[in-house]
Design a protein around this motif. Structure first.
Motif, mmCIF file in Angstrom:
data_model
loop_
_atom_site.group_PDB
_atom_site.id
_atom_site.type_symbol
_atom_site.label_atom_id
_atom_site.label_comp_id
_atom_site.label_asym_id
_atom_site.label_seq_id
_atom_site.Cartn_x
_atom_site.Cartn_y
_atom_site.Cartn_z
ATOM 1 N N GLU A 159 3.753 3.931 -1.226
ATOM 2 C CA GLU A 159 4.544 4.322 -2.389
ATOM 3 C C GLU A 159 5.652 5.297 -2.029
ATOM 4 O OE1 GLU A 159 0.908 3.642 -5.596
ATOM 5 O OE2 GLU A 159 1.545 5.682 -5.108
ATOM 6 N N THR A 180 -1.714 5.826 -4.321
ATOM 7 C CA THR A 180 -2.643 5.533 -5.428
ATOM 8 C C THR A 180 -2.047 5.886 -6.787
ATOM 9 O OG1 THR A 180 -3.702 7.709 -5.084
ATOM 10 C CG2 THR A 180 -4.715 5.807 -4.009
ATOM 11 N N ASP A 181 -0.725 5.989 -6.876
ATOM 12 C CA ASP A 181 -0.107 6.216 -8.187
ATOM 13 C C ASP A 181 -0.113 4.938 -9.024
ATOM 14 O OD1 ASP A 181 0.344 8.843 -7.645
ATOM 15 O OD2 ASP A 181 2.432 8.567 -7.027
ATOM 16 N N THR A 182 -0.176 3.798 -8.359
ATOM 17 C CA THR A 182 -0.240 2.523 -9.074
ATOM 18 C C THR A 182 -1.567 2.428 -9.822
ATOM 19 O OG1 THR A 182 1.141 1.506 -7.379
ATOM 20 C CG2 THR A 182 -0.132 0.022 -8.771
ATOM 21 N N ARG A 183 -1.518 1.877 -11.052
ATOM 22 C CA ARG A 183 -2.711 1.812 -11.902
ATOM 23 C C ARG A 183 -3.170 0.378 -12.106
ATOM 24 N NH1 ARG A 183 -3.824 6.458 -14.723
ATOM 25 N NH2 ARG A 183 -5.833 5.373 -14.912
ATOM 26 N N GLY A 197 2.946 -0.364 -11.393
ATOM 27 C CA GLY A 197 3.347 0.582 -10.356
ATOM 28 C C GLY A 197 4.404 -0.016 -9.452
ATOM 29 N N THR A 207 -3.006 -1.511 -3.426
ATOM 30 C CA THR A 207 -3.857 -0.337 -3.562
ATOM 31 C C THR A 207 -3.525 0.348 -4.887
ATOM 32 O OG1 THR A 207 -2.260 1.047 -2.355
ATOM 33 C CG2 THR A 207 -4.039 0.040 -1.084
ATOM 34 N N THR A 208 -4.556 0.656 -5.663
ATOM 35 C CA THR A 208 -4.375 1.337 -6.939
ATOM 36 C C THR A 208 -5.346 2.514 -7.020
ATOM 37 O OG1 THR A 208 -6.043 0.196 -8.275
ATOM 38 C CG2 THR A 208 -3.942 -0.951 -7.936
ATOM 39 N N ARG A 209 -5.172 3.318 -8.028
ATOM 40 C CA ARG A 209 -6.067 4.456 -8.238
ATOM 41 C C ARG A 209 -7.500 3.996 -8.468
ATOM 42 N NH1 ARG A 209 -3.723 8.760 -12.331
ATOM 43 N NH2 ARG A 209 -2.037 8.422 -10.821
ATOM 44 N N GLU A 210 -7.640 2.815 -9.027
ATOM 45 C CA GLU A 210 -8.968 2.307 -9.374
ATOM 46 C C GLU A 210 -9.572 1.411 -8.285
ATOM 47 O OE1 GLU A 210 -6.854 3.821 -12.648
ATOM 48 O OE2 GLU A 210 -6.259 2.131 -11.355
ATOM 49 N N TRP A 262 0.795 -1.234 0.000
ATOM 50 C CA TRP A 262 0.000 0.000 0.000
ATOM 51 C C TRP A 262 0.826 1.282 0.000
ATOM 52 C CZ3 TRP A 262 0.173 3.307 4.358
ATOM 53 C CH2 TRP A 262 0.897 2.797 5.444
ATOM 54 N N ASP A 282 -5.417 -1.465 -14.900
ATOM 55 C CA ASP A 282 -6.015 -1.239 -16.217
ATOM 56 C C ASP A 282 -6.207 -2.579 -16.922
ATOM 57 O OD1 ASP A 282 -6.945 0.020 -18.533
ATOM 58 O OD2 ASP A 282 -4.924 0.238 -19.352
#
Length: 353
Positions: A120, A129-132, A140, A157-160, A118, A134
């Protein structure tokens, strides 16, 4: 039986059950054997921890947990701190709290080790939350994942939102740095690593893990201090136990006061978290407890080394292991300075750390 009596009984039983992995008498032979190895802890002990219900201690019973509160979890973490237990219960339980009702039974029973990735950056209490995430792939970098070499999967933990990534998935790279206490931090890089999106939240889990870390540090300083008192009673100089010298008694009394203040702060924060949902005041209580525990654990364990004299500086003598653990965990989930700053921002000026 009243609610208070039932809770006290739960805490007593949890402390007693901790003897399964924290033998009375503080024999640290197992801990020494695991130092600086990989993964740095015993998977059989981890499964035993799962079987005892500790990983799911904070989960509701409907999700396969024990449905107990932070007072109970902190009491357990304190006992583990006394024995310098290296198994990553705090972060394993944190992953369960992040997942909530979606927690897989394999995590709760200890058959699968899922650790949260979690952070960064260093010295933070907020999930990065910079990790993505997609199209089912995570990209990340996460840092300071404790005992990461033992993970079967990472809860990222990611932005999404949250994503579950197998530790051996393609695109996952793990770089481990050994720490003073014989464990390690992991830096995990994800390059379009296949992931499973999962529901869950992070805020409450991070706050609870922060407070549990403070409780673990309380156990560390208590046991280091207990060892020091025993040494002061038995070590003789000029025909008298050195503990009879007034100057050393004063130093010991100061350390005992620091431990008592830390305990009061941790127990107060646990009661505050158990009283309701997260709020600025409840976050501030966690920060107060963590700041106190971080500073006090370093003070107490450093003084323990000094009060032992030359023998305290040798690696073969166990008291030094407690200082090493305090040095590693004092900054975990935010340093004392970070938590003092957060406390000042969240609480009225008439309250003080």
């Amino acid at each position: 039986m009243s609610v208070a009596e039932e809770r006290a009984d739960n805490i007593r039983m949890l402390r007693d059950s901790a003897a399964a992995v924290v033998p009375r008498g503080s024999d640290l032979a197992r801990i020494r054997a695991l130092r600086f190895g990989m993964p740095g802890f015993d998977r059989d002990v981890w499964r035993e921890i799962g079987e005892m219900g500790w990983i799911g201690l904070r989960l509701p019973e409907a999700a396969g947990g024990a449905g107990l509160g932070m007072a109970e979890f902190c009491a357990l973490a304190e006992e583990l701190g006394r024995g310098l237990v290296p198994e990553p219960l705090v972060t394993g339980a944190m992953a369960a709290r992040m997942l909530g009702d979606a927690t897989p039974p394999a995590l709760v029973d200890g058959s699968r080790i899922i650790l949260p990735a979690w952070q960064e950056r260093a010295d933070t209490v907020a999930a990065g939350t910079d990790t993505r995430l997609d199209a089912g792939r995570v990209t990340g970098r996460k840092v300071f994942v404790p005992m990461a070499a033992g993970a079967d999967a990472f809860l990222v933990t990611t932005r999404e939102g949250l994503a579950l990534v197998a530790a051996d998935a393609p695109g996952v790279t793990l770089d481990c740095a050994k720490t003073q206490d014989g464990g390690h931090w992991g830096t995990v890089t994800f390059e379009a690593a296949p992931a499973e999106p999962v529901p869950g939240t992070t805020e409450a889990a991070i706050e609870e893990a922060t407070l549990a870390t403070a409780a673990y540090l309380l156990g560390v300083m208590e046991q280091g201090f207990a060892m020091t008192l025993e040494y002061l009673r038995t070590r003789k100089q000029f025909g008298r136990p050195i503990g009879s010298f007034q100057a050393l008694q004063h130093r010991a009394a100061d350390l005992k006061l620091q431990i008592a203040l830390s305990r009061a702060s941790i127990e107060s924060a646990a009661a505050t978290l158990d009283a309701g949902p997260l709020s600025p005041r409840r976050r501030a209580a966690v920060s107060r407890a963590k700041a106190r525990a971080a500073d006090a654990s370093l003070l107490v364990t450093r003084q323990a080394i000094q009060l032992h004299g030359g023998i305290g500086y040798t690696d073969e003598y166990d008291v030094g292991l407690y200082l090493r653990k305090a040095m590693v965990l004092a900054n975990a989930f935010g340093s004392a300075q970070t938590h003092r700053t957060r406390f000042a921002a969240l609480m009225p000026e008439d309250d003080d750390v």
